[in-house]
Scaffold this active site. Structure first.
Site, PDB file in Angstrom:
ATOM      1  N   SER A 168      -8.587  -8.789   6.608  1.00 25.74           N
ATOM      2  CA  SER A 168      -7.346  -8.081   6.902  1.00 25.74           C
ATOM      3  C   SER A 168      -6.956  -8.311   8.369  1.00 25.74           C
ATOM      4  O   SER A 168      -6.783  -9.451   8.786  1.00 25.74           O
ATOM      5  CB  SER A 168      -7.496  -6.595   6.568  1.00 25.74           C
ATOM      6  OG  SER A 168      -6.246  -5.954   6.513  1.00 25.74           O
ATOM      7  N   ASP A 227      -3.175  -8.689  -4.142  1.00 24.70           N
ATOM      8  CA  ASP A 227      -3.215  -7.984  -2.862  1.00 24.70           C
ATOM      9  C   ASP A 227      -1.876  -7.277  -2.631  1.00 24.70           C
ATOM     10  O   ASP A 227      -0.846  -7.924  -2.483  1.00 24.70           O
ATOM     11  CB  ASP A 227      -3.485  -8.981  -1.735  1.00 24.70           C
ATOM     12  CG  ASP A 227      -3.861  -8.316  -0.422  1.00 24.70           C
ATOM     13  OD1 ASP A 227      -3.258  -7.272  -0.092  1.00 24.70           O
ATOM     14  OD2 ASP A 227      -4.743  -8.836   0.276  1.00 24.70           O
ATOM     15  N   HIS A 285      -6.572  -6.073  -2.209  1.00 25.35           N
ATOM     16  CA  HIS A 285      -6.955  -6.135  -0.803  1.00 25.35           C
ATOM     17  C   HIS A 285      -8.353  -5.517  -0.647  1.00 25.35           C
ATOM     18  O   HIS A 285      -8.714  -4.598  -1.361  1.00 25.35           O
ATOM     19  CB  HIS A 285      -5.931  -5.354   0.024  1.00 25.35           C
ATOM     20  CG  HIS A 285      -5.944  -5.660   1.488  1.00 25.35           C
ATOM     21  ND1 HIS A 285      -5.511  -6.865   2.009  1.00 25.35           N
ATOM     22  CD2 HIS A 285      -6.339  -4.915   2.555  1.00 25.35           C
ATOM     23  CE1 HIS A 285      -5.617  -6.840   3.320  1.00 25.35           C
ATOM     24  NE2 HIS A 285      -6.124  -5.667   3.673  1.00 25.35           N
TER      25      HIS A 285
END
Length: 376
Positions: free
Chosen positions: A218, A314, A347
């Site tokens: 991330s 995601d 994610h």
């Protein structure tokens, strides 16, 4: 809606067995209380059982996804990769609950270090206790995610660091200054400072300062890619411009690689967050700052080998951003660029000790072992 979608989909996708187990315990409690008697109760039990079956399907689908991680390595790296991967001894996933305890095995109190002058400049050094101090083990710097505003090193990437530590690697899991208290580029400066510390001190722990790779997810994926593409850049090394901050390989996972595009799903909102909380400068007046901070604008022929991973589902950082970054890297870099796109993955898919977390750990270990083997 991206935030609630993420927080609903993430635990059910990556910790399906834990969620199902907790639900079964609750169902047993309710059954003993008599909640499932009568027509309405039987309907409720049927719906609950359907949810269990769905969670089981999600888990099995993830457990069968290993080739999504290993296939791109095999296709890109060829026979050399296959030889490295064949040498491993197979290990089972730790599981979600056991994974949370793995740090205790590899990080004694003496291995919690300070790498810079700021309160947040702390890191954990992961290593096997039997690793020789003069062994020159390969090293990985792990950069945490958290939207440049959290940056907690614990418990991120535990499955991967445990896997690498077992293989004889040393992992340095860092924290860094975060926003809104701190302003960009404090985040990347701290990553560079951590790299400088590793190069100068890791030999004391048995690590090889000449073989340092970097990874993160991330926001950590963004910082990983940016650090790997800007070695020794003086603008982000204030007071330590002479330090070597180069890396031998980079593994950004579901990262953000573009800080300047304003069109697309969630892009205006993302730029708004950057302007208000992270960079704290208007994009219209300081476009160069946002371009410099975008890894996709910093690709060059001498980029180190990259292994980029991204999930197709995601909801925080759309998969298209990973694809565009990989395309830019592939057309420019002279070193290998491997891209693994994970079907149905949300994610932060590597966070838990789930099948996705386990497959991420082994695939990253295979890639880094390949880099080590091919460097001699």
């Amino acid at each position: 809606m991206t935030i609630p979608v993420f927080f609903l989909g993430w635990p059910t996708g990556e910790a399906a067995l834990v969620v199902a187990g907790a639900s079964m315990i609750d169902a047993a409690r309710r059954g003993l209380r008599g909640d499932f008697t009568g027509r309405r109760g039987r309907i409720a039990l049927a719906l609950t059982a359907t949810a269990w079956a769905t969670l089981a399907f999600v888990y099995v689908r993830g457990a069968r996804s290993q080739d999504s991680f290993e296939g791109p390595l095999r296709d890109t790296l060829g026979d050399d990769y296959a030889a490295v991967a064949a040498q491993e001894r197979r290990r089972r996933p730790h599981g979600v609950l056991r994974t949370s305890w793995t740090r205790r095995r590899y990080v004694p109190r003496s291995n919690v270090i300070r790498y810079g002058p700021h309160r947040q400049n702390v890191a954990d050094v992961w290593r096997r206790s039997d690793l020789p101090r003069d062994g020159r083990a390969p090293v990985l710097l792990q950069v945490p995610g958290g939207a440049w505003a959290i940056g907690m090193r614990r418990p991120q990437a535990y499955p991967m660091m445990a896997e690498l530590a077992e293989r004889g690697w040393i992992c340095v899991s860092m924290a860094y200054r975060v926003s809104p208290r701190n302003t960009w580029p404090a985040h990347i400066v701290d990553v560079k400072r951590a790299l400088a510390w590793v190069k100068e001190n890791i030999a004391d722990y048995g690590g090889d300062p000449d073989f340092v790779a970097i990874s993160g997810g991330s926001a950590g994926g963004h910082l990983t890619a940016l650090a790997a593409l800007t070695p020794n850049d003086p603008q982000w090394q204030p007071g330590f411009t002479d330090a070597d901050t180069s890396v031998v390989a980079a593994v950004p996972i579901y990262g953000r690689y573009d800080w300047f595009t304003g069109e697309g799903s969630g892009r205006p909102e993302f730029l708004g967050i950057l302007q208000r909380y992270i960079v704290k400068k208007r994009f219209a007046d300081h476009r160069d700052v946002y371009l410099d901070a975008s890894p996709i604008t910093r690709v060059h022929p001498d980029a180190p080998p990259f292994f980029v991973l991204h999930g197709t589902d995601d909801s925080i950082i759309p998969v298209q951003e990973g694809r565009e970054f990989v395309e830019a890297l592939t057309t420019t870099s002279t070193n290998p660029v491997v891209y693994a796109e994970i079907p149905h993955a949300q994610h932060a898919f590597d966070f838990f000790g789930s099948p996705h977390g386990h497959f991420t750990a082994t695939a990253v270990a295979h890639f880094l072992d390949w880099v080590k083997a091919t460097r001699g």
